[in-house]
Design a protein around this motif. Sequence first.
Motif, short mmCIF file in Angstrom:
data_model
loop_
_atom_site.label_atom_id
_atom_site.label_comp_id
_atom_site.label_asym_id
_atom_site.label_seq_id
_atom_site.Cartn_x
_atom_site.Cartn_y
_atom_site.Cartn_z
N MET B 131 -94.17 -7.78 54.76
CA MET B 131 -93.55 -6.75 55.52
C MET B 131 -92.29 -6.66 54.95
N ASN B 132 -91.39 -7.89 54.92
CA ASN B 132 -90.06 -7.92 54.60
C ASN B 132 -90.12 -7.30 52.95
N LEU B 133 -91.12 -7.73 52.27
CA LEU B 133 -90.98 -7.25 50.86
C LEU B 133 -91.33 -5.83 50.80
N ILE B 134 -91.81 -5.36 51.72
CA ILE B 134 -92.11 -3.72 51.64
C ILE B 134 -91.04 -2.98 52.00
N ARG B 135 -90.30 -3.76 52.83
CA ARG B 135 -88.84 -3.13 53.27
C ARG B 135 -87.75 -3.02 52.31
N PHE B 136 -87.95 -4.04 51.22
CA PHE B 136 -87.18 -4.23 50.14
C PHE B 136 -87.76 -4.16 49.07
N GLN B 138 -87.29 -3.52 46.11
CA GLN B 138 -86.50 -3.74 44.77
C GLN B 138 -86.67 -5.37 44.63
N ALA B 139 -86.94 -6.06 45.76
CA ALA B 139 -86.56 -7.68 45.70
C ALA B 139 -87.97 -8.08 45.27
N LEU B 140 -87.61 -9.17 44.65
CA LEU B 140 -88.87 -10.28 44.34
C LEU B 140 -89.17 -10.82 45.44
N ASN B 141 -88.29 -11.32 46.47
CA ASN B 141 -88.65 -12.29 47.42
C ASN B 141 -87.73 -11.79 48.41
N VAL B 142 -88.12 -11.91 49.82
CA VAL B 142 -87.09 -11.58 50.85
C VAL B 142 -87.35 -12.72 51.82
N GLN B 143 -86.35 -13.39 52.55
CA GLN B 143 -86.50 -14.27 53.36
C GLN B 143 -85.63 -13.73 54.65
N GLY B 144 -86.16 -13.55 55.69
CA GLY B 144 -85.37 -12.92 56.93
C GLY B 144 -84.89 -14.21 57.87
N PHE B 145 -83.71 -14.07 58.18
CA PHE B 145 -83.29 -14.82 59.38
C PHE B 145 -82.99 -14.05 60.92
N GLU B 146 -83.46 -14.87 61.82
CA GLU B 146 -82.91 -14.04 62.99
C GLU B 146 -83.78 -12.67 63.23
N ASN B 147 -85.18 -12.81 62.92
CA ASN B 147 -85.90 -11.51 63.16
C ASN B 147 -85.44 -10.39 61.79
N GLY B 148 -84.97 -10.70 60.71
CA GLY B 148 -84.68 -10.10 59.79
C GLY B 148 -83.30 -9.35 59.93
N ARG B 149 -82.43 -9.96 60.81
CA ARG B 149 -80.97 -9.71 60.88
C ARG B 149 -80.15 -9.71 59.56
N LEU B 150 -80.54 -10.92 59.12
CA LEU B 150 -79.78 -11.42 58.00
C LEU B 150 -81.08 -11.48 57.06
N ASN B 151 -80.78 -11.00 55.68
CA ASN B 151 -81.84 -11.32 54.66
C ASN B 151 -81.48 -11.90 53.32
N MET B 152 -82.15 -12.85 52.72
CA MET B 152 -82.14 -13.35 51.78
C MET B 152 -82.95 -12.72 50.36
N VAL B 153 -82.48 -11.92 49.91
CA VAL B 153 -83.09 -11.08 48.80
C VAL B 153 -83.10 -11.64 47.31
N ALA B 373 -84.06 -22.84 61.55
CA ALA B 373 -85.02 -22.25 60.42
C ALA B 373 -84.54 -22.80 59.10
N LEU B 374 -85.81 -22.91 58.37
CA LEU B 374 -85.63 -23.28 57.13
C LEU B 374 -86.33 -22.50 56.07
N HIS B 375 -85.93 -21.90 55.08
CA HIS B 375 -86.65 -21.12 53.95
C HIS B 375 -86.28 -21.89 52.66
N LYS B 376 -87.19 -21.75 51.67
CA LYS B 376 -86.86 -22.12 50.46
C LYS B 376 -86.47 -20.87 49.54
N ILE B 377 -85.37 -21.25 48.66
CA ILE B 377 -85.21 -20.02 47.95
C ILE B 377 -85.02 -20.34 46.84
N GLY B 378 -84.65 -19.61 45.64
CA GLY B 378 -84.50 -19.88 44.26
C GLY B 378 -85.49 -20.57 43.67
N ASP B 379 -86.47 -20.24 43.47
CA ASP B 379 -87.69 -20.73 43.07
C ASP B 379 -87.94 -22.00 43.50
#
Lengths: 484, 453
Positions: B131-136, B138-153, B373-379
Amino acid sequence: MNRKMVRTTIGQVMIVEAVLMVLPLIVALIYKEYSLLLPFIIPMTFLAVIGYLMSRKKIENMTIYARESFVIVALSWIVVSMFGALPFVLSGEIPSYVDALFEIVSGFTTTGASILTDVEAMSRSLLFWRSFSHWIGGMGVLVFLLALVPNAGNRSMNIMKAESPGPSVSKLVPKTKETAKILYTIYLGITVIEIILLLIAGMPLFDSILHTFGTVGTGGFGVKADSYGSYNAACQWITTIFMMLSGTNFTFFYYLIIKTYYKAFTMEEVRWYYGIFAAATIIITINILHMYSGVFESLTHAAFTVATAMTTTGYATTNFDLWPSFSKTIVVVLMFFGACAGSTGGGIKTSRLVIALKYCYYEVKKMLFPKTVNIVKMDGKAVEDSVIRGTNVFILLYCFIAIVSVIIISFDGFDMTSNFTAIISALSNIGPGLSMVGPAGNFSAYSNLSKLVITLDMLLGRLEIFPILLLMAPSNWKKSKKKR
Amino acid sequence: MNVVIVGCGLVGRTVAQQLSNENVDITLIDNDYQTLKTVSDTYDVMGFCGNGASYEVQVEAETSKADLLIAVTPSDEINILCCLLAKKLGAKNTIARVRNPEYIHQLEFMKEDLGLSMSINPEYAAAEEIMNLIRFPQALNVQGFENGRLNMVDLLLEEGNPLIGLKLYEIYKKYNIRLLICAVNRNKEVIIPNGDTLLCENDVITISTTQTELEKFFEAAGIRKKVIDSAMIIGGSKIAYYLTQKLVESGVDVKIIEKDEQRCVQLCETLPSKVQIVNGHGMDEDTLDEEGMDEYDAFIALTGVDEENTIISMYANAKGIDKVITKINKMSIFDMIKSADMDSIVFPKLITSNIIVSYVRAMKNSVGSTVKALHKIGDRKLDALQFEIKENAQIIGSPFKNLKFKENNVLIAGIIRNEQVIIPDGNSSIQAGDSVIVVTHASDLHDINDILR
């Protein structure tokens, strides 16, 4: 093949050896053997410098698989032996390098076979180094490294498996590093207790330390020409008990320490091991009763000799070569069996023997009743097929290697008993055999070629054949096309 | 810390791999000897062969001494039973993976009785990520923090992108938009950039910001905006079910193609009637064309077979569909898939294991903060961690320009204070009660104080 990882690990092992050589150096200082300082310092410097250069670079790809582990273990042992032999040569006490190599490999592999004709003439520090090598080799130099290195990496278990004896090596606790630490703590504990007990029993300090190294490592290097003959019965019994303890699967002690007595005393291998010990001791005691002055004396000699053969230590209280042939045969058969898996002893190992016997029994039964379904169980659990296959292959290879080695060394023209028991004792890491290589003899008469063959057999026996064998496989040395 | 994992599947394995590097003692229980052997040879863990839901096995594996038991076998029921048993035996915390939607509500209801600390639903988590990807788009990947308040795209800088050839400080100055570029992935090499880092073509950059700021940024930078109004989903799996509900909520037209008729009927019963459900095979060109795949803005491959998903997605890419999302189960083909030219890939197993790992890190009671929370980013090479700052954290109060951070190794990517997102600069500082997102190379960060030198 991750060569960088192989190189780094071997470099670390070399540094460890350099540090361990400090102990004989201290002994040389204590006994004022100043001419022996240099023969230790030179190899130490080489080890430290080369080891540092090899392990200096930090490597990114720490991934190793089973084959790297085999190569690391085999090469480490070869390198450690090659440098460990140098003090003997440099000091001039064993001038020939082949002889020195034989002696130190015999030490590290906890064999205890010697080419020395007069042990008592050796200097103290060299005697110490010789016996100390038993202690290092007993639990394994890489296991020691694993206990030290802060981050041994995920696949370090492979290394431990390749170095530790037994058909299936398992961990005591989830972390390899912790497992290695526990093993060495138990080992150190047994060592200290034995030294103290031997001192109380009246053995001089130097002798008791060296004999303890020989006992807990199940090696067999002593300081006297007649091995244990001249010590009192108390010393002999203490050594008997500690030989048996060192030949016990260390998991047993771990269970005792964490107070799961139920698991400890139901370990099938340990039960078989002590069962065989008791049976063999009783039979031999009766058989040799007429040779000694009483039941107690023959029991002492019988128990000591059975323990020395089973645990593959190789001390002797008496020249068992003079015993009736029935007793001698039992002793040689016990040499085959060896100690428990996961101990410091050598040989085929009790657990392999038990698995193989059970398997044979079921196979024969299956021939009679083809539709029966049987599974081999150990400790109430099914033994995996791969373990059974590994066991069978191991026993077969063991026999093949023994046969080939006997053929090669028979060129020297000595008698069959000597040749045969020499090879068995080398492969099982025992030390003395019978006849010419018996408790009263030594290996010095063999030619250089034979000595090298026996040296190789000792390494094959200690590392349980596969690492050394796989080292020779050419497919191991293919370079990966892309630079990692 | 002592962790027992029941089930040596993909999730169990990934969690074991992650945690064994973090000085956690791990015991794995599985009833397949071979799998267990492979895993315990590969990672520094102890294997235990047996049925994890049996009393004897749990006693022998000493789950009573465990700080945490994680049940991730394929069966929901066994997972729940494992946790129940472990809790009875004395395990401190338990996590069960429960996937069947029918149990979800029941679990919330029975959590106390079952002694469950947490239940994970990987399919639901995956649906959220898609769903995050659908929202953005343009992005290859999206990681949302705090219910999508802050995103890493994650953004791929294709040819002609105006950011190419600029240094980061120039970008911040030029657009004056509150965002931070917190990772640059160039030829598989991932770095945490500083102001002087120059962006090149084909870099994948990770931007940390809010949704509204990001839209502003895209507009200002002239990056083509895509809007997703319609989506075609191949495979009527559980993920499809959760995802469709979310898509419908946000007003997207959905068509699901599912090969099993029974499943189609089931979906019809449970999903809103405006969703079109087609009984057909996703691997059939005629079906796809007949259903008009090239008229859709997004194409999401969710069948149970990784290979099918890959091939269908490649076909959709070739057809020029704006957003193609592929679900991949096997972590073992991560690099293989990456080398193929795919748009966005979702790994449900990875999402699950990240949730578990962040839970474990949060358990390690650290002094000044807890990991939320923990997300993996950058490959997958960097960790983005969310810390809850307690009152006794050292870092509180001082502006960042006065603090000495571990060089090139950490970056504070965002602060969430009173539900407001702050994109930090040198003058920002942290207060107690903040939620701070930190990007790092180190895989064993447990406490906010660890980022200081």
